[in-house]
Design a protein around this motif. Structure first.
Motif, PDB file in Angstrom:
ATOM      1  N   ILE A   5      -2.188   1.031  -4.700  1.00 24.03           N
ATOM      2  CA  ILE A   5      -2.417   0.429  -3.384  1.00 24.03           C
ATOM      3  C   ILE A   5      -3.690  -0.408  -3.451  1.00 24.03           C
ATOM      4  O   ILE A   5      -4.738   0.078  -3.884  1.00 24.03           O
ATOM      5  N   ARG A  13      -5.086   1.906   3.434  1.00 23.32           N
ATOM      6  CA  ARG A  13      -4.780   2.523   2.135  1.00 23.32           C
ATOM      7  C   ARG A  13      -4.310   3.960   2.329  1.00 23.32           C
ATOM      8  O   ARG A  13      -3.335   4.403   1.696  1.00 23.32           O
ATOM      9  N   LEU A  16      -0.686   4.032   3.774  1.00 23.61           N
ATOM     10  CA  LEU A  16       0.318   3.686   2.763  1.00 23.61           C
ATOM     11  C   LEU A  16       0.513   4.827   1.772  1.00 23.61           C
ATOM     12  O   LEU A  16       1.633   5.125   1.352  1.00 23.61           O
ATOM     13  N   SER A  32      -7.501   3.701  -5.653  1.00 22.77           N
ATOM     14  CA  SER A  32      -6.963   2.523  -4.981  1.00 22.77           C
ATOM     15  C   SER A  32      -7.986   1.403  -5.074  1.00 22.77           C
ATOM     16  O   SER A  32      -9.135   1.607  -5.453  1.00 22.77           O
TER      17      SER A  32
END
Length: 249
Positions: A5, A13, A16, A32
């Motif tokens: 991500i 983030r 998701l 991420s």
């Protein structure tokens, strides 16, 4: 399937990551990225199968990062996640396999991930002329070049010619020129339907050919549409093939 991500908003983030975790068969990477540069670094280190990439990020944005991925031989599939719908055409110019508008819905994410899984990791920008199964892949629609502006994406139909000079290749396009570090032979193999060799160090766009002429000292020269002040040298061995092609245009 490992999913990276990349988004500059921590809450985005986290959301998701929760959506991905709830889908069977997919796992968000623990790390991420908050910008394109971090995404490229994590891709090199973690080798994810898929990247969820925001477009507007500080520093290197998502489109620039995707263009850099075009230079990788084993690139992950890219799905753009953005709040801005006007970037859709730019996203698909770099062969993103999906384009999701925020807030991302679980069912849309599942559909995009499934599509990315089917397409395989070599799909981005049709990079690898031939994939791991020996199947020929589609030529790129754009070429990426690193310039002082960052990463530029040049549409193939705007390229006038390629000329090799030592280890670099000059790409001349309708708005200027850039340097590439791709071999001329590899460009000819990939784009042979669009360009023709006129010299051992030059390829020209077929649809830009205007006329073949001889100079006052007997050398063959090619005039291209859009370049009235510039004539390209044609080697004698390529003249017959060029004349035949011009008769077909």
């Amino acid at each position: 399937m490992k999913v990276l991500i990349a988004d500059d908003e921590p809450l985005a983030r986290e959301r998701l990551a929760r959506l991905i975790t709830a889908l069977p068969g997919y796992e968000p990477l623990p790390a991420s990225a908050a910008n394109g540069q971090e995404a490229l670094q994590l891709i090199a280190e973690q080798q994810p199968d898929i990247v969820l990439l925001d477009i507007r990020m500080p520093g290197m944005d998502g489109l620039q990062a995707a263009a850099r991925l075009c230079e990788m031989a084993d690139a992950p599939a890219v799905i753009f996640c953005t709040a801005h719908g006007e970037y859709a055409l730019d996203a698909f110019a770099v062969s993103a396999v999906g384009y999701l508008l925020k807030p991302v819905r679980s069912e849309d994410l599942a559909e995009a991930l499934a599509k990315a899984q089917k397409l395989n990791r070599m799909q981005l920008c049709s990079l690898g002329r031939v994939n791991g199964q020996g199947e020929t892949m589609q030529a790129r629609s754009h070429i990426s070049a690193r310039t002082r502006k960052g990463v530029e994406l040049i549409p193939i139909d705007e390229v006038l010619y390629f000329i090799a000079d030592h280890k670099y290749v000059t790409l001349r396009h309708t708005d200027g020129e850039v340097l590439l570090d791709e071999p001329l032979k590899a460009l000819e193999d990939e784009f042979g339907d669009y360009f023709v060799r006129i010299h051992r160090n030059a390829l020209v766009a077929r649809h830009r050919i205007e006329r073949l002429q001889r100079s006052s000292i007997g050398h063959f020269q090619l005039q291209l549409k859009g370049l009235p002040e510039e004539a390209l040298t044609v080697s004698r061995r390529h003249v017959p093939g060029l004349r035949k092609l011009m008769g077909q245009l």
